[in-house]
Design a protein around this motif. Sequence first.
Motif, mmCIF file in Angstrom:
data_model
loop_
_atom_site.group_PDB
_atom_site.id
_atom_site.type_symbol
_atom_site.label_atom_id
_atom_site.label_comp_id
_atom_site.label_asym_id
_atom_site.label_seq_id
_atom_site.Cartn_x
_atom_site.Cartn_y
_atom_site.Cartn_z
ATOM 1 N N VAL A 1 0.821 -0.989 0.488
ATOM 2 C CA VAL A 1 0.181 0.043 -0.030
ATOM 3 C C VAL A 1 1.064 1.478 0.087
ATOM 4 C CG1 VAL A 1 -1.475 1.452 0.958
ATOM 5 C CG2 VAL A 1 -2.044 -1.225 1.316
ATOM 6 N N TYR A 2 0.624 2.456 -0.330
ATOM 7 C CA TYR A 2 1.351 3.407 -1.440
ATOM 8 C C TYR A 2 0.764 4.442 -0.652
ATOM 9 C CZ TYR A 2 4.726 0.818 -2.799
ATOM 10 O OH TYR A 2 6.338 -0.188 -3.900
ATOM 11 N N LEU A 3 0.908 5.228 0.338
ATOM 12 C CA LEU A 3 -0.349 6.845 0.496
ATOM 13 C C LEU A 3 0.499 8.084 0.657
ATOM 14 C CD1 LEU A 3 -3.193 8.776 1.563
ATOM 15 C CD2 LEU A 3 -2.020 7.351 3.915
ATOM 16 N N ASP A 4 -0.063 8.909 -0.197
ATOM 17 C CA ASP A 4 0.259 10.347 0.263
ATOM 18 C C ASP A 4 -0.271 10.738 0.687
ATOM 19 O OD1 ASP A 4 1.489 12.794 -0.269
ATOM 20 O OD2 ASP A 4 1.757 12.779 -2.378
ATOM 21 N N VAL A 5 0.111 11.371 1.784
ATOM 22 C CA VAL A 5 -1.132 11.678 2.509
ATOM 23 C C VAL A 5 -1.864 13.066 1.982
ATOM 24 C CG1 VAL A 5 -1.446 13.658 4.383
ATOM 25 C CG2 VAL A 5 -0.643 11.093 4.625
ATOM 26 N N GLN A 6 -0.476 14.034 1.146
ATOM 27 C CA GLN A 6 -1.029 15.116 0.194
ATOM 28 C C GLN A 6 -1.974 15.147 -0.149
ATOM 29 O OE1 GLN A 6 1.047 17.468 1.697
ATOM 30 N NE2 GLN A 6 -0.453 18.904 1.134
ATOM 31 N N MET A 7 -2.492 13.908 -0.557
ATOM 32 C CA MET A 7 -3.466 13.546 -1.654
ATOM 33 C C MET A 7 -4.962 14.067 -0.758
ATOM 34 S SD MET A 7 -2.634 10.517 -4.310
ATOM 35 C CE MET A 7 -1.048 10.814 -5.379
ATOM 36 N N LEU A 8 -4.929 13.703 0.121
ATOM 37 C CA LEU A 8 -6.338 13.303 1.145
ATOM 38 C C LEU A 8 -6.847 14.916 1.007
ATOM 39 C CD1 LEU A 8 -5.299 10.594 3.931
ATOM 40 C CD2 LEU A 8 -5.976 10.301 1.829
ATOM 41 N N GLN A 9 -6.398 15.693 1.495
ATOM 42 C CA GLN A 9 -6.423 16.932 1.045
ATOM 43 C C GLN A 9 -7.028 17.765 0.454
ATOM 44 O OE1 GLN A 9 -2.128 19.045 2.553
ATOM 45 N NE2 GLN A 9 -2.917 19.620 4.056
ATOM 46 N N SER A 10 -7.422 16.683 -0.524
ATOM 47 C CA SER A 10 -8.154 17.735 -1.377
ATOM 48 C C SER A 10 -9.327 16.835 -1.558
ATOM 49 C CB SER A 10 -7.666 17.513 -2.861
ATOM 50 O OG SER A 10 -7.355 16.132 -3.119
ATOM 51 N N LEU A 11 -9.750 16.446 -0.584
ATOM 52 C CA LEU A 11 -10.936 15.448 0.108
ATOM 53 C C LEU A 11 -11.400 16.845 0.277
ATOM 54 C CD1 LEU A 11 -9.926 12.459 1.769
ATOM 55 C CD2 LEU A 11 -11.379 12.767 -0.451
ATOM 56 N N PRO A 12 -13.343 16.392 -0.111
ATOM 57 C CA PRO A 12 -14.105 17.815 0.599
ATOM 58 C C PRO A 12 -14.788 17.211 2.147
ATOM 59 C CG PRO A 12 -15.474 16.234 -0.541
ATOM 60 C CD PRO A 12 -13.983 16.343 -1.206
ATOM 61 N N ASP A 13 -14.263 18.096 2.661
ATOM 62 C CA ASP A 13 -14.979 18.390 4.235
ATOM 63 C C ASP A 13 -16.163 16.820 4.286
ATOM 64 O OD1 ASP A 13 -14.598 19.040 6.642
ATOM 65 O OD2 ASP A 13 -17.071 18.817 7.337
ATOM 66 N N ARG A 14 -16.526 16.728 3.439
ATOM 67 C CA ARG A 14 -17.812 15.311 3.620
ATOM 68 C C ARG A 14 -16.898 14.405 3.476
ATOM 69 N NH1 ARG A 14 -22.174 12.625 1.134
ATOM 70 N NH2 ARG A 14 -21.778 11.035 -0.026
ATOM 71 N N GLU A 15 -16.352 14.045 2.218
ATOM 72 C CA GLU A 15 -15.542 12.956 2.652
ATOM 73 C C GLU A 15 -14.130 12.735 3.734
ATOM 74 O OE1 GLU A 15 -16.022 10.675 0.996
ATOM 75 O OE2 GLU A 15 -17.617 11.685 -0.020
ATOM 76 N N LEU A 16 -13.733 14.074 4.478
ATOM 77 C CA LEU A 16 -12.180 13.938 5.516
ATOM 78 C C LEU A 16 -13.381 12.779 7.195
ATOM 79 C CD1 LEU A 16 -10.876 16.978 5.541
ATOM 80 C CD2 LEU A 16 -9.628 14.742 4.944
ATOM 81 N N ARG A 17 -15.069 13.503 7.359
ATOM 82 C CA ARG A 17 -15.411 13.191 8.104
ATOM 83 C C ARG A 17 -15.798 11.532 7.693
ATOM 84 N NH1 ARG A 17 -16.393 16.740 11.679
ATOM 85 N NH2 ARG A 17 -15.440 18.728 11.035
ATOM 86 N N SER A 18 -15.941 11.244 6.421
ATOM 87 C CA SER A 18 -16.654 9.793 6.099
ATOM 88 C C SER A 18 -15.560 9.046 7.155
ATOM 89 C CB SER A 18 -16.537 9.591 4.378
ATOM 90 O OG SER A 18 -17.300 8.326 4.857
ATOM 91 N N GLY A 19 -14.303 9.143 6.755
ATOM 92 C CA GLY A 19 -12.995 8.297 7.030
ATOM 93 C C GLY A 19 -12.707 8.668 9.052
ATOM 94 N N LEU A 20 -13.468 9.719 9.692
ATOM 95 C CA LEU A 20 -13.246 9.798 10.769
ATOM 96 C C LEU A 20 -14.611 9.025 11.431
ATOM 97 C CD1 LEU A 20 -12.933 13.765 12.127
ATOM 98 C CD2 LEU A 20 -11.844 11.760 12.353
ATOM 99 N N GLY A 21 -16.014 8.048 10.670
ATOM 100 C CA GLY A 21 -16.453 7.599 11.148
ATOM 101 C C GLY A 21 -16.113 6.754 11.465
ATOM 102 N N GLU A 22 -15.283 5.754 10.367
ATOM 103 C CA GLU A 22 -14.683 4.963 10.874
ATOM 104 C C GLU A 22 -13.315 4.411 12.034
ATOM 105 O OE1 GLU A 22 -14.945 1.378 9.569
ATOM 106 O OE2 GLU A 22 -16.095 1.901 7.429
ATOM 107 N N ALA A 23 -12.465 5.500 12.273
ATOM 108 C CA ALA A 23 -12.017 6.136 13.004
ATOM 109 C C ALA A 23 -12.788 6.467 14.563
ATOM 110 C CB ALA A 23 -11.886 7.439 12.822
ATOM 111 N N THR A 24 -14.065 6.815 14.326
ATOM 112 C CA THR A 24 -15.007 6.697 15.752
ATOM 113 C C THR A 24 -15.409 5.118 16.338
ATOM 114 O OG1 THR A 24 -15.806 8.952 15.019
ATOM 115 C CG2 THR A 24 -16.447 7.661 16.312
ATOM 116 N N LYS A 25 -15.646 4.025 15.204
ATOM 117 C CA LYS A 25 -15.620 2.231 15.019
ATOM 118 C C LYS A 25 -14.758 2.159 15.925
ATOM 119 C CE LYS A 25 -14.185 0.048 12.413
ATOM 120 N NZ LYS A 25 -14.268 -0.531 10.968
ATOM 121 N N ASN A 26 -13.550 2.308 15.616
ATOM 122 C CA ASN A 26 -12.605 1.916 16.299
ATOM 123 C C ASN A 26 -12.218 2.899 17.711
ATOM 124 O OD1 ASN A 26 -11.488 0.893 13.885
ATOM 125 N ND2 ASN A 26 -10.214 2.182 13.201
ATOM 126 N N CYS A 27 -12.359 3.318 18.208
ATOM 127 C CA CYS A 27 -12.603 3.792 19.260
ATOM 128 C C CYS A 27 -13.576 3.480 20.319
ATOM 129 C CB CYS A 27 -12.317 5.962 19.208
ATOM 130 S SG CYS A 27 -11.306 6.120 18.632
#
Length: 386
Positions: free
Chosen positions: A166-192
């Motif tokens: 797996v290769y990730l450039d974190v910079q690519m994530l900065q182009s995401l709209p707030d809705r998609e950033l928060r979608s990832g936070l939904g799964e992070a919340t599940k983990n917590c």
Amino acid sequence: MTNNLNTKLIHVGDISYPYHYGINCVPAILESMKHLDADRFIVVTDGTVLNLHGSQFLPGLSSLAPVTLLSVPPGDAAKSILSLSEHLEQAITDGATRRSVVIGFGGGAPGNLAGLVAALLFSGVRLVHVPTTTLAAMDSVISLQQAINSSRGMNTFGTFLTPNAVYLDVQMLQSLPDRELRSGLGEATKNCLAVRPGSIDRLRALASSGRLDEPESMLWLLEESLAVKTAVTFDDPHEQGRGLVLEYGHTVGHALELCDRRRRGAEGFSHGASVMFGMIAAARISVEMGLMRPETLAVHTELAQVLGAPQTIPPGIEIERMMTAIRADNKRGYLPLKADEAALVILHDLGRPAGTSEMPLIPVPLNLIRHVLEEMSLAHAAVHQG
């Protein structure tokens, strides 16, 4: 860290693979991909990803080997048998061989589709993920499951395949709209909530800060997600035992997501928002069953509010359609169930699933699930009447 790659080795059962990540590191990613010695790259992506990141990644990739570009419309509808069949036929037509490498370039949908293309092409060729969304980077590409949807449910058809990397450039994530950033936070919340409750305060502060798109925030979320995933799948690579705890919120959440996507298409609730709704539903079910304290449910609702996730069922989504999806959920068969039951991940408390550590599912009466959904639908009506 700029231009360089950090590497974390992901251990899943007896399997391991490298997760390379950094900031502004596309040149380093391409340099690393030289070692794949591919005769062709088969890139599975979508139109949105191509517009945002194609010019940054594809020219350098094509300098390493010929590229077959397989693009689908954005959204989960691309995870279909039709898209899979068309992609496989195009790959063969373009001259794919056993030395070819399939690259999932984008979010969860292209990544899942790429996984099945790689698994089926010549009975299995190499797979590499280059995620461009928080949800893919922090959840789906860390799983060995490669799956697409049926007309009745999500992730119904699939298999397991280990990516080469797996290769990730974190910079690519900065182009995401707030809705998609928060979608990832939904799964992070599940983990917590389900696995690492000690991280809830940091997550809450991050979600409230308005700094979700900062690289340091993304790196913390990534490293938390990797830690959770490896902790529960180290001896369960196919996520059929203790790894099922990662399905918390997904039974009801998938039902909401599927019904809303059929109603509104790509404008429907994101996966992460739907999972957050599903976790609230699961927590309410647990309270009704006498397993969870109301105070723990309150933690769920507070986090949903911070994330801007739905807490009620909006008009236009029929509960009966959601129940149909719940009955067809892909966790059927793990437990002996009666005709009027479904298998759900339910928590006693934060980080404490019901059931056992080896099988964190319990039978839940369908009429109780329906009752909770009806209450959540009535709550929506009450809010708007007020």
